[in-house]
Design a protein around this motif. Structure first.
Motif, PDB file in Angstrom:
ATOM      1  N   ASN A 367       0.819  -1.213   0.000  1.00 13.80           N
ATOM      2  CA  ASN A 367       0.000   0.000   0.000  1.00 13.80           C
ATOM      3  C   ASN A 367       0.848   1.256   0.000  1.00 13.80           C
ATOM      4  N   LEU A 368       1.949   1.234   0.736  1.00 12.96           N
ATOM      5  CA  LEU A 368       2.801   2.417   0.785  1.00 12.96           C
ATOM      6  C   LEU A 368       3.353   2.724  -0.596  1.00 12.96           C
ATOM      7  N   THR A 369       3.913   1.701  -1.235  1.00 19.75           N
ATOM      8  CA  THR A 369       4.543   1.935  -2.530  1.00 19.75           C
ATOM      9  C   THR A 369       3.513   2.384  -3.563  1.00 19.75           C
ATOM     10  N   ARG A 370       2.374   1.698  -3.571  1.00 13.35           N
ATOM     11  CA  ARG A 370       1.355   2.085  -4.543  1.00 13.35           C
ATOM     12  C   ARG A 370       0.928   3.533  -4.347  1.00 13.35           C
ATOM     13  N   GLU A 371       0.772   3.915  -3.093  1.00 17.05           N
ATOM     14  CA  GLU A 371       0.307   5.269  -2.814  1.00 17.05           C
ATOM     15  C   GLU A 371       1.367   6.286  -3.247  1.00 17.05           C
ATOM     16  N   GLU A 372       2.630   5.952  -3.020  1.00 21.11           N
ATOM     17  CA  GLU A 372       3.691   6.873  -3.456  1.00 21.11           C
ATOM     18  C   GLU A 372       3.697   7.026  -4.964  1.00 21.11           C
ATOM     19  N   VAL A 373       3.523   5.890  -5.650  1.00 25.04           N
ATOM     20  CA  VAL A 373       3.546   5.936  -7.110  1.00 25.04           C
ATOM     21  C   VAL A 373       2.379   6.779  -7.610  1.00 25.04           C
ATOM     22  N   ARG A 374       1.227   6.537  -7.026  1.00 24.42           N
ATOM     23  CA  ARG A 374       0.033   7.273  -7.424  1.00 24.42           C
ATOM     24  C   ARG A 374       0.227   8.789  -7.212  1.00 24.42           C
ATOM     25  N   PHE A 634     -18.639  -8.807  -0.183  1.00 25.57           N
ATOM     26  CA  PHE A 634     -17.471  -9.088   0.630  1.00 25.57           C
ATOM     27  C   PHE A 634     -16.282  -8.315   0.092  1.00 25.57           C
ATOM     28  N   ASP A 635     -15.671  -7.478   0.928  1.00 21.38           N
ATOM     29  CA  ASP A 635     -14.469  -6.730   0.527  1.00 21.38           C
ATOM     30  C   ASP A 635     -13.256  -7.388   1.174  1.00 21.38           C
ATOM     31  N   PHE A 636     -12.202  -7.486   0.421  1.00 23.02           N
ATOM     32  CA  PHE A 636     -11.011  -8.132   0.977  1.00 23.02           C
ATOM     33  C   PHE A 636      -9.769  -7.495   0.374  1.00 23.02           C
ATOM     34  N   ASN A 637      -8.669  -7.639   1.096  1.00 21.55           N
ATOM     35  CA  ASN A 637      -7.413  -7.037   0.643  1.00 21.55           C
ATOM     36  C   ASN A 637      -6.812  -7.873  -0.477  1.00 21.55           C
ATOM     37  N   HIS A 638      -6.628  -7.249  -1.586  1.00 17.01           N
ATOM     38  CA  HIS A 638      -5.945  -7.918  -2.704  1.00 17.01           C
ATOM     39  C   HIS A 638      -5.598  -6.818  -3.696  1.00 17.01           C
ATOM     40  N   PRO A 639      -4.346  -6.810  -4.164  1.00 16.59           N
ATOM     41  CA  PRO A 639      -3.911  -5.633  -4.913  1.00 16.59           C
ATOM     42  C   PRO A 639      -4.433  -5.546  -6.341  1.00 16.59           C
ATOM     43  N   GLU A 640      -4.925  -6.638  -6.913  1.00 21.26           N
ATOM     44  CA  GLU A 640      -5.307  -6.529  -8.338  1.00 21.26           C
ATOM     45  C   GLU A 640      -6.580  -7.304  -8.617  1.00 21.26           C
ATOM     46  N   ALA A 753     -11.799  -0.193  -3.211  1.00 20.71           N
ATOM     47  CA  ALA A 753     -10.943   0.927  -2.818  1.00 20.71           C
ATOM     48  C   ALA A 753      -9.546   0.496  -3.215  1.00 20.71           C
ATOM     49  N   THR A 754      -8.590   1.365  -2.960  1.00 13.24           N
ATOM     50  CA  THR A 754      -7.223   1.004  -3.292  1.00 13.24           C
ATOM     51  C   THR A 754      -6.828  -0.276  -2.568  1.00 13.24           C
ATOM     52  N   GLY A 755      -6.393  -1.269  -3.292  1.00 15.20           N
ATOM     53  CA  GLY A 755      -5.922  -2.494  -2.650  1.00 15.20           C
ATOM     54  C   GLY A 755      -7.027  -3.345  -2.060  1.00 15.20           C
ATOM     55  N   VAL A 756      -8.263  -2.962  -2.324  1.00 15.99           N
ATOM     56  CA  VAL A 756      -9.374  -3.739  -1.776  1.00 15.99           C
ATOM     57  C   VAL A 756     -10.309  -4.146  -2.913  1.00 15.99           C
ATOM     58  N   ARG A 757     -10.611  -5.439  -3.001  1.00  9.42           N
ATOM     59  CA  ARG A 757     -11.528  -5.933  -4.028  1.00  9.42           C
ATOM     60  C   ARG A 757     -12.881  -6.207  -3.402  1.00  9.42           C
TER      61      ARG A 757
END
Ligand code: ATP
Ligand code: MG
Length: 934
Positions: A367-374, A634-640, A753-757
């Motif tokens: 999440n940190l890296t993605r947010e920085e890139v964004r 159902f929302d869950f953490n997954h990057p893609e 949301a970001t990182g959440v499917r």
């Protein structure tokens, strides 16, 4: 002298109080469970609030803990101090010891003294204590506490100081439990005073310089505030203490800053390895280092508690602090994403005491890296826009300054919000930048714009209060009943084995007050002594149903159930029949078919959660859930995005688990045992000491997993041991066996949301309805295609091909026919300033046709010629090469007549604003050419 580590200091604190009969309690989540009014846990008290209010009981009367706190929003917001001072963080740990109606001031003060001076060996002469003396003269001075301080061995009697309400009186809210507090300050010595150059500075406790450090606050809860000027003594008194962990570590490690303790060493080392600066260089400009170290630590803890970067509320805060850290990184010349590296150091420093960090390592780093890139993608444009606005203000400033107009220095909050909405530039960063230039940003305006935006987009208020406003009213009702000896333990709640419940209608509430009776059509809340209606929680929606008079004279349709305050359950609905009256005997009846649909969806949710872990990995943990009768979400953490194959596999695994007819077992357990056994617990949920667990097991699989002799010797233990298909802490209502789910179908998979499917799925009746609906559509399609159902895909594909062929043919025919009539139109040219100009509308054509016509035009008029051709809103313009050389562009003609588009200099394509006014628009061509030739 060997320095004591931060980890040891935390442990010493806990051990010390455990030795004095306290129970060590884990920190609660940064996301307050069951408290929608608070964005983040901001002190140790939050998880014990209900105990002080008397609506929750714990199995212990003394507790000790180290609580994760965030002070970055609302009443407690220390963000602006971070980077500027050495003692305030956004995230920090608060060490606390607690007495719930047990020991009081005497012990609390004696133990604090003993721990600080004997165990930790602090210099007694440097310790100061403050106690309460009412500046308004209404509440008695806390001489009791002062006396206890003076009695401590070695305490300097003159080191007790008296302060008023602002510093030494603590209140939980406008009303309710409150009391005097006593703060312990440590004198670090005159060299720490950072205000010696200020003539009016008095170097003293609460004197606002860095010499005196507030270490520990002991709160003595002894009053209940009834109104702004009325206090009543509480029947039981409590102790609530909070010590700043980082601060005590800095004192015990004898360093001049929280950031120089071993709690930050690893993070700062990583940072310096990235910047290549020496320690001396770092200290010379410490601010960026402090901000990055602080914010990365906060972000790591937030993400571990399930708060990922996003646009509103808590998620906004997570985003903001990551972006702010990234921006301070650029000040150190760090351009590439670097926060994950710092976060590794945070996890390594804190992972053993806070295992959630280790568990969420992947999510944190990712999440940190993605947010920085964004952020990197938009930050430059965002800050450039901001700079324009600031420059504008500055050039205005000179003139308005003379009139003393403050607003001249302040950027409008709505403009700041636009910067956030358009470029993702958080308010706090815009403010940093403005302040670096001696300007400021209007915060209230920003918040208002943000809330408006949320309301406009249907998302509700972005921050601030959410519901719970009538809690006190209902708590009052409960108190009145209890005075009469009714509802001694509040309304009884047991939703798990629903039966018809009979009892007297205790209270009827309408428009926020108790009434004797109500009529058909009225919206009412009913309180009965006992209920089995499920109250929305853990994502599962409330039950609906009916409450009727036993004699059938009235009926209320219940469409919601809620717990407005602890111990009170309100059934909310509309009177359908008669006049419900308080004290009438009545029956409550749940809509059971609906309840059954909900149970199916809840059990299926657990099966799917387990299946997601099998298919995607253990990081795919729940981030949100809705269990409704008609569907589950159902929302869950997954990057893609999940691949179609993964979705199919999850669906198959769940349906296999349904077919396996597994048992669903609910059991009450000690929370710690359940978690130690690996039961899945969810972020942001508030769990009591005893938790309900839901296990789904497969007895057939278990038989292989458990040794036969164990099964005979220790039947229960062996069953406990068997491999669990799914094991979660959960208060919801479930099926007895998985086969009852019937069928499970995933309807959609998308981003939440970001990182959440987010997956939506249906079961049982919902699945049947979906299949039936789709099958019907398929049959209708087959009939329309004159094919069998099986042949539909092939037939459809063939038809697509046919249509494509026909389109091509049609286009050719159109061009031909247009070309043949075009010859006539070619004569309708005008001559403007020596240029041949044609503007025609070609009916029933497409872009290809227009291009063919344009070529023909140029064949006929090879020099000094321009044409604009349109069909519907499609427009094409061409000009000859000699005009291009004169500086004319084909696109200018389109924009010249009010269209939009572009292309090459000699040919452009675009669109016209209105398909019904094509000829009027084209009529402007001549004028456009004339303009351009000027
Ligand atoms: P201060 O006046 O220093 O801001 P406070 O009065 O806000 O402190 P309390 O609400 O009494 O502090 O919190 C208890 C203890 O927690 C304080 O004595 C202090 O040691 C610590 N503390 C408070 N805020 C922070 C913070 N932002 N970062 C680190 N420690 C803090
Ligand atoms: Mg403070």
């Amino acid at each position: 002298m060997k320095t004591i580590t931060g980890t040891q200091i935390r442990q010493t604190f806990i051990d010390f109080f455990v030795e004095h009969g306290h129970t060590a309690v884990p920190s609660s989540s940064l996301v307050p469970g069951g408290d929608a009014t608070l964005l983040f846990t901001n002190s140790g008290m939050v998880q014990f609030k209900d105990v002080f209010l008397g609506t929750d009981k714990r199995p212990y009367k003394r507790a000790v803990d180290s609580q994760k706190c965030m002070r970055v929003a609302g009443k407690h917001n220390d963000l602006e101090d971070v980077g500027r001072d050495d003692t305030h963080h956004t995230f920090f740990e608060m060490l606390g010891n607690w007495s719930f109606g047990d020991y009081y001031k005497k012990e609390a003060i004696a133990w604090a003294w003993q721990l600080l001076t004997e165990v930790w060996g602090l210099d007694k002469n440097r310790l100061w204590a403050t106690v309460f003396k009412d500046d308004k003269g209404n509440v008695p001075t806390d001489e009791e506490a002062a006396g206890f301080w003076r009695n401590q061995p070695g305490f300097l009697k003159e080191n007790v100081l008296y302060f008023g309400r602002k510093d030494n009186f603590w209140e939980m809210a406008e009303l309710g439990p409150c009391g005097p507090c006593s703060e312990i300050h440590y004198d670090r010595g005159i060299k720490y005073c950072d205000k010696q150059d200020q003539p009016d500075h008095v170097c003293h406790v609460n004197g606002d310089c860095a010499r005196f450090l507030e270490l520990w606050n002991l709160v003595f809860i002894q009053y209940n505030r009834l109104s702004a000027d009325k206090l009543e003594p509480l029947p039981a008194t409590h102790v609530d203490t909070g010590m700043g962990f980082e601060r005590i570590v800095s004192v015990l490690q004898d360093v001049s800053s929280n950031y120089k303790t071993d709690l930050f060493t690893k993070s700062l080392d990583v940072l310096r390895s990235l910047t290549g600066q020496s320690e001396k260089e770092m200290l010379a400009d410490f601010t960026p280092y402090r901000v990055i170290a602080d914010h990365t630590r906060s972000a790591a803890f937030l993400i571990a508690d399930g708060v990922v970067p996003g646009n509103v509320g808590r998620n906004y805060i997570c985003r903001m602090i990551i972006r702010r850290a990234a921006r301070f990184g650029t000040k150190l010349g760090l351009e590439e994403p670097f926060l994950a590296r710092v976060a590794e150091a945070v996890i390594s420093t804190y992972g053993s005491f806070y295992p959630e960090l280790e568990k969420s390592r992947g999510a944190i780093l990712d999440n940190l890296t993605r947010e920085e890139v964004r952020f990197a993608r938009t930050v430059e444009t965002g800050t450039a826009q901001l700079q324009n606005l600031l420059d504008g203000i500055r050039s205005d400033k000179g003139s308005k300054n003379k009139s003393g107009n403050q607003a001249a220095y302040i950027l409008d909050g709505r403009r700041a919000f636009d910067l956030y909405a358009t470029y993702g530039l958080p308010f706090e960063i815009a403010r940093d930048i403005a302040r670096e230039q001696g300007l400021d940003v209007d915060e209230a305006g920003f918040r208002a714009a943000m809330d408006d935006h949320r309301l406009a987009s249907g998302g509700g208020k972005a921050m601030g209060k959410m519901g719970g406003e009538d809690a006190e009213y209902f708590a009052g009702i409960l108190k009145d009943f209890q005075k009469k000896g009714e509802l001694p333990n509040g309304v009884e709640y047991d939703p798990y084995l629903p039966t018809q419940i009979t009892g007297n209608l205790l209270a009827l509430i309408m428009d926020g007050r108790m009434v004797d009776t109500a009529s058909v059509g009225d919206q009412v809340s009913l309180i009965i002594p006992k209920t089995d209606f499920y109250i929305e929680s853990g994502g599962q929606v409330s039950d609906t149903g009916y409450i009727r008079a036993v004699d059938g004279s009235w009926e209320v349709e219940i469409n919601n159930v809620r717990r407005p305050s602890a111990g009170v359950i309100a059934h909310v609905g509309e009177v359908l029949l008669g006049h419900p009256k308080a004290a009438d005997p009545c029956v409550a009846e749940i809509d059971m078919p609906r309840r059954h649909d909900i149970r199916r969806n809840h059990t299926a949710t657990h099966l799917m959660h387990a299946a997601l872990h099998q298919v995607l990995g253990p990081h795919a943990v729940q981030a949100g859930s809705l269990v409704a009768p008609d569907r589950l979400r159902f929302d869950f953490n997954h990057p893609e995005a999940m691949t179609p194959e993964q979705i199919e596999r999850v669906e198959k695994i769940v349906n296999d688990a349904i077919a396996a007819d597994m048992e669903v077992i609910s059991k009450l357990k000690a929370r710690e045992d359940a978690i130690a056994e690996g039961a899945m617990a969810l972020f942001g949920e508030k769990y009591g000491e005893t938790v309900r667990t839901i296990t789904i097991t497969d007895p057939l699989r278990a038989k292989d997993a458990v040794k036969q002799e164990d099964l005979i010797a220790f039947p229960t233990a062996a069953v406990e041991q068997q491999e669990k298909y799914s094991y979660e802490l959960c208060g919801g209502t479930h099926l007895d066996r998985t086969s009852d789910v019937g069928m499970f179908i995933i309807v959609s998979e998308g981003s939440a949301a970001t990182g959440v499917r987010r997956i939506e799925a249906v079961t049982g009746r919902g699945a049947y309805e979906l299949v039936a609906r789709r099958f019907k559509a398929l049959k209708q399609t087959a009939a329309a295609l004159k094919s069998s159902v099986e042949e539909v895909p092939q037939k459809a594909e063939n038809m697509q091909d046919e249509v494509a062929d026909l389109k091509k043919e049609l286009s050719g025919l159109r061009t031909q026919s247009a070309l043949s009539t075009f010859d006539l139109q070619l004569a309708n040219v005008q001559t403007i300033k020596g240029v041949t100009v044609l503007a025609v509308e070609v009916p029933n054509a497409d872009a290809d046709t227009l291009r063919a016509l344009a070529d023909k035009f140029r064949e006929k008029y090879p020099s000094k010629a321009a044409a604009v051709l349109a069909t519907g809103t499609i427009v094409i313009s061409v000009i000859t090469e000699d005009l291009v050389k004169e500086g004319l562009k084909a696109g200018d003609l389109i924009t010249g007549i009010g269209g939009r588009g572009g292309g090459r200099p000699n040919m452009a394509q675009g669109s016209l604003p209105d398909s019904t006014k094509v000829s009027e628009t084209l009529a402007k061509t001549g004028k456009a050419v004339e303009e351009k030739l000027k």
